[in-house]
Design an enzyme around this catalytic site. Structure first.
Site, PDB file in Angstrom:
ATOM      1  N   PRO A   1     -27.343 -83.681  18.627  1.00  0.00           N
ATOM      2  CA  PRO A   1     -26.565 -84.441  19.607  1.00  0.00           C
ATOM      3  C   PRO A   1     -27.207 -84.380  20.981  1.00  0.00           C
ATOM      4  O   PRO A   1     -27.559 -83.315  21.460  1.00  0.00           O
ATOM      5  CB  PRO A   1     -25.221 -83.721  19.622  1.00  0.00           C
ATOM      6  N   GLU A   2     -27.339 -85.538  21.577  1.00  0.00           N
ATOM      7  CA  GLU A   2     -27.807 -85.641  22.958  1.00  0.00           C
ATOM      8  C   GLU A   2     -26.605 -86.053  23.806  1.00  0.00           C
ATOM      9  O   GLU A   2     -25.483 -86.078  23.318  1.00  0.00           O
ATOM     10  CB  GLU A   2     -28.948 -86.667  23.051  1.00  0.00           C
TER      11      GLU A   2
END
Length: 282
Positions: free
Chosen positions: A2-3
């Site tokens: 996840p960014e």
DNA sequence: ATAGGCGCCTGCTGGC
DNA sequence: TGCCAGCAGGCGCCTA
């Protein structure tokens, strides 16, 4: 995994489900995450009320009524969801917080266990943590002069700069590649070699790409799901990431993949030329 | 200051 | 079919 857009989506999903709720129980899997559980902190969560759920870079911050801050990082494969307690328990769930008498649960599932969960005693201690790790500004609040300066003083690739959380917080491998494509900049170009126009164009590209990805609730390639368990949709809008050999959406040239800053890097050889194209003679 | 390599983990894919 | 290498949205540590 996840960014920033994925973490933002999780935070927005969780906020209404957690705000004002009290933690009534804590269960852990026994397997430690990236950092070993510090003894006793799980018990400390019991009875505390959650006041706010915020994001900083890729970090999730839950503020408790005691002034403590519960801080999570999803690593590569972290999933944070609120579900009914009766939902079947998946594998790789490492932390379960019972909410409001145990009818609902906040579950932290993390297949690869690169995530972290830490309890900070107060806001100062949290601030110290971010300061000592030199976490950079949010991409949406990037000062143009700061950005230019950070690029110009850097003797390394634009890709490496974008991935450096000390320069700007929240950008990871997908959105670095997509932003560089949007700005028509070669990932291997050195920061010190870009002019002011290019620096501005990259800054704006990062903002545009991240905003759009948040609108689409992030990218789901394999593991990512939001706080309500749904996949994101931005993977359908990738223009270079994971599209090696496919035609560039702008010019049809085959997308190239190289290794840069230790990561897979995707770009268009024609739209993102290694050197600036000289225009009109000279 | 920077690159590169490794380690931390599990799971999936593709080649043989 | 099985095995094995290589790959994956992150990050911190080490060395050169």
């Amino acid at each position: 995994m996840p960014e920033l857009p994925e973490v933002e989506t999780v935070v927005r999903d969780l906020r209404p489900q957690l705000k004002g709720r009290r933690i009534t129980s804590v269960q852990v899997s026994g397997l430690s995450l990236r950092k070993p559980w510090s003894p006793g902190w799980q018990d400390e969560l019991v009875g505390k009320k959650m006041l706010t759920v915020e994001r900083r870079g890729k970090w999730i911050i839950v503020r408790l009524d005691t002034g403590q801050h519960f801080v999570l990082h999803l690593g590569m494969s972290g999933q944070l969801t609120v579900v009914n307690a009766g939902e079947p328990l998946q594998n790789h769930v490492h932390l379960i917080l019972g909410l409001n008498g145990g009818k609902r649960q906040l579950r932290f599932r993390d297949i690869r266990r690169f995530g972290t969960a830490t309890l900070f005693t107060d806001a100062d201690e949290l601030e110290c943590f971010f300061t000592s790790s030199k976490l950079g500004p949010e991409p949406f609040e990037l000062d143009a002069d700061y950005w230019k300066q950070r690029l110009h003083q850097a003797d390394r690739s634009l890709k490496a700069i974008l991935l450096d959380q000390r320069v700007v917080a929240g950008v990871g491998n997908i959105y670095a590649d997509e932003s560089l494509f949007q700005a028509r900049l070669q990932p291997a170009r050195l920061g010190r070699d870009v002019d002011d126009t290019e620096a501005n164009s990259l800054r704006r590209a990062v903002v545009t790409v991240l905003h759009r990805a948040i609108e689409r609730r992030g990218s789901s390639i394999r593991n990512y799901i939001g706080g309500r368990g749904q996949r994101g949709d931005y993977q359908h809008e990738f223009r270079v990431y994971g599209r090696t050999g496919e035609p560039c959406p702008r010019c049809r040239a085959p997308i190239e993949r190289i290794r840069l800053a230790g990561r897979s890097t995707h770009s268009c050889p024609d739209c993102q030329p290694p050197l600036r194209i000289r225009r009109r003679g000279s």
